[in-house]
Design a protein around this motif. Structure first.
Motif, PDB file in Angstrom:
ATOM      1  N   MET A 112       0.817  -1.342  -0.101  1.00  0.00           N
ATOM      2  CA  MET A 112      -0.104  -0.163  -0.094  1.00  0.00           C
ATOM      3  C   MET A 112       0.896   1.184  -0.063  1.00  0.00           C
ATOM      4  N   TYR A 113       1.867   1.412   0.908  1.00  0.00           N
ATOM      5  CA  TYR A 113       2.791   2.424   1.117  1.00  0.00           C
ATOM      6  C   TYR A 113       3.438   2.776  -0.364  1.00  0.00           C
ATOM      7  N   GLU A 114       4.089   1.423  -0.858  1.00  0.00           N
ATOM      8  CA  GLU A 114       4.998   1.726  -1.876  1.00  0.00           C
ATOM      9  C   GLU A 114       4.097   2.079  -3.119  1.00  0.00           C
ATOM     10  N   THR A 115       2.775   1.575  -3.165  1.00  0.00           N
ATOM     11  CA  THR A 115       2.117   2.122  -4.259  1.00  0.00           C
ATOM     12  C   THR A 115       1.654   3.506  -4.353  1.00  0.00           C
ATOM     13  N   ILE A 116       1.279   3.991  -3.176  1.00  0.00           N
ATOM     14  CA  ILE A 116       1.037   5.321  -2.992  1.00  0.00           C
ATOM     15  C   ILE A 116       2.294   6.241  -3.245  1.00  0.00           C
ATOM     16  N   LEU A 117       3.553   5.726  -2.834  1.00  0.00           N
ATOM     17  CA  LEU A 117       4.768   6.370  -3.007  1.00  0.00           C
ATOM     18  C   LEU A 117       5.024   6.697  -4.533  1.00  0.00           C
ATOM     19  N   VAL A 118       4.948   5.499  -5.270  1.00  0.00           N
ATOM     20  CA  VAL A 118       4.966   5.673  -6.742  1.00  0.00           C
ATOM     21  C   VAL A 118       4.010   6.503  -7.405  1.00  0.00           C
ATOM     22  N   VAL A 119       2.768   6.455  -6.906  1.00  0.00           N
ATOM     23  CA  VAL A 119       1.763   7.366  -7.380  1.00  0.00           C
ATOM     24  C   VAL A 119       2.124   8.854  -7.307  1.00  0.00           C
ATOM     25  N   HIS A 120       2.562   8.865  -5.778  1.00  0.00           N
ATOM     26  CA  HIS A 120       2.862  10.515  -5.726  1.00  0.00           C
ATOM     27  C   HIS A 120       4.225  10.842  -6.486  1.00  0.00           C
ATOM     28  N   SER A 121       5.143  10.083  -6.730  1.00  0.00           N
ATOM     29  CA  SER A 121       6.084  10.548  -7.522  1.00  0.00           C
ATOM     30  C   SER A 121       6.205  10.767  -8.984  1.00  0.00           C
ATOM     31  N   TYR A 122       5.144   9.804  -9.664  1.00  0.00           N
ATOM     32  CA  TYR A 122       4.701   9.940 -10.996  1.00  0.00           C
ATOM     33  C   TYR A 122       3.964  11.250 -11.203  1.00  0.00           C
ATOM     34  N   LEU A 123       3.003  11.369 -10.095  1.00  0.00           N
ATOM     35  CA  LEU A 123       2.062  12.511 -10.419  1.00  0.00           C
ATOM     36  C   LEU A 123       2.907  13.900 -10.153  1.00  0.00           C
ATOM     37  N   ALA A 124       3.941  13.754  -9.330  1.00  0.00           N
ATOM     38  CA  ALA A 124       4.967  14.924  -9.463  1.00  0.00           C
ATOM     39  C   ALA A 124       5.273  15.338 -10.985  1.00  0.00           C
ATOM     40  N   TYR A 125       5.511  14.525 -11.778  1.00  0.00           N
ATOM     41  CA  TYR A 125       6.084  15.024 -13.162  1.00  0.00           C
ATOM     42  C   TYR A 125       5.113  15.702 -13.560  1.00  0.00           C
ATOM     43  N   ILE A 126       3.725  15.187 -13.323  1.00  0.00           N
ATOM     44  CA  ILE A 126       2.488  15.677 -14.221  1.00  0.00           C
ATOM     45  C   ILE A 126       2.260  17.059 -13.521  1.00  0.00           C
ATOM     46  N   VAL A 127       2.108  17.082 -12.265  1.00  0.00           N
ATOM     47  CA  VAL A 127       1.984  18.541 -11.654  1.00  0.00           C
ATOM     48  C   VAL A 127       3.095  19.746 -11.955  1.00  0.00           C
ATOM     49  N   LEU A 128       4.014  19.285 -12.241  1.00  0.00           N
ATOM     50  CA  LEU A 128       5.254  20.235 -12.305  1.00  0.00           C
ATOM     51  C   LEU A 128       5.215  20.500 -13.881  1.00  0.00           C
ATOM     52  N   ILE A 129       4.901  19.802 -15.025  1.00  0.00           N
ATOM     53  CA  ILE A 129       4.849  20.051 -16.246  1.00  0.00           C
ATOM     54  C   ILE A 129       3.596  20.904 -16.302  1.00  0.00           C
ATOM     55  N   VAL A 130       2.428  20.604 -15.855  1.00  0.00           N
ATOM     56  CA  VAL A 130       1.045  21.423 -16.142  1.00  0.00           C
ATOM     57  C   VAL A 130       1.109  22.752 -15.546  1.00  0.00           C
ATOM     58  N   LEU A 131       1.769  22.674 -14.423  1.00  0.00           N
ATOM     59  CA  LEU A 131       1.888  23.970 -13.587  1.00  0.00           C
ATOM     60  C   LEU A 131       2.773  24.894 -14.501  1.00  0.00           C
ATOM     61  N   PHE A 132       4.003  24.437 -14.785  1.00  0.00           N
ATOM     62  CA  PHE A 132       4.989  25.171 -15.665  1.00  0.00           C
ATOM     63  C   PHE A 132       4.381  25.634 -16.983  1.00  0.00           C
ATOM     64  N   LEU A 133       3.347  24.899 -17.768  1.00  0.00           N
ATOM     65  CA  LEU A 133       2.953  25.411 -18.631  1.00  0.00           C
ATOM     66  C   LEU A 133       1.934  26.418 -18.452  1.00  0.00           C
ATOM     67  N   ALA A 134       1.061  26.256 -17.312  1.00  0.00           N
ATOM     68  CA  ALA A 134       0.044  27.046 -16.945  1.00  0.00           C
ATOM     69  C   ALA A 134       0.951  28.560 -16.681  1.00  0.00           C
ATOM     70  N   VAL A 135       1.757  28.546 -15.983  1.00  0.00           N
ATOM     71  CA  VAL A 135       2.581  29.825 -15.849  1.00  0.00           C
ATOM     72  C   VAL A 135       3.164  30.335 -16.834  1.00  0.00           C
ATOM     73  N   ALA A 136       3.650  29.841 -17.605  1.00  0.00           N
ATOM     74  CA  ALA A 136       4.328  30.258 -18.995  1.00  0.00           C
ATOM     75  C   ALA A 136       3.241  30.638 -20.147  1.00  0.00           C
TER      76      ALA A 136
END
Ligand code: HEM
Length: 145
Positions: free
Chosen positions: A1-25
């Motif tokens: 359970m913990y490992e799965t959530i950590l993987v989700v949090h890690s991969y979601l971080a890429y999406i969050v950073l990319i979409v946030l960067f695009l929104a700011v730009a």
């Protein structure tokens, strides 16, 4: 359970950073170029960034309570017992990211109050931009996959 959530949090971080960067730009270009704020592109991009940031907040809160590096580390070692690496994971990263997501939410709410595109873009630029800077300042880069 913990490992799965950590993987989700890690991969979601890429999406969050990319979409946030695009929104700011996109908001900077709209603000500087005095463009019209469109529903199809500008609203959608800002909304996606808000939604992904909120999903990451929920996943982050969940991981905070189940990870050995989150609340459990604070309980085991006490605030004073944390070294800089464990303090980053257990205190700074969660706390600063919550503030960042509050700022992003304020930017979203403020932009809706304005009619002029310039003011909408300005609100997104400032609040999403500050949020992005805060998030980047407290990413645990060294352990991120
Ligand atoms: C946009 C916001 C956020 C981003 C981009 C983000 C990103 C990350 C990244 C990249 C990691 C390292 C993952 C890995 O080791 O593979 C991480 C770990 C962690 N995050 Fe976040 N995070 C965010 C928000 C939050 C929030 C709001 C909380 C809690 C309230 C949180 C709690 C944690 C915890 C406790 C860890 C350490 C997990 C562990 O190593 O066991 N995060 N985060």
């Amino acid at each position: 359970m913990y490992e799965t959530i950590l993987v989700v949090h890690s991969y979601l971080a890429y999406i969050v950073l990319i979409v946030l960067f695009l929104a700011v730009a996109n908001a900077i270009m709209g603000w500087v170029g005095d463009k019209m704020f469109t529903m199809e592109k500008d609203l959608r991009l800002s909304l996606f960034a808000l939604i992904f940031a909120h999903i990451q907040l929920l996943v982050g809160l969940l991981i905070y309570f189940i990870s050995p590096n989150g609340l459990q580390a604070v309980q085991a070692l006490g605030m004073g017992g944390l070294n800089s690496a464990s303090r980053l994971l257990a205190v700074e990263h969660p706390f600063i990211n919550i503030i960042a997501i509050v700022l992003i939410t304020i930017g979203w709410s403020r932009h809706k109050k304005f009619m002029e595109g310039q003011k909408k873009f300005k609100s997104i630029t400032i609040f999403y931009g500050l949020g992005l800077i805060l998030i980047l300042s407290r990413i645990p880069w060294a352990q991120w996959i």
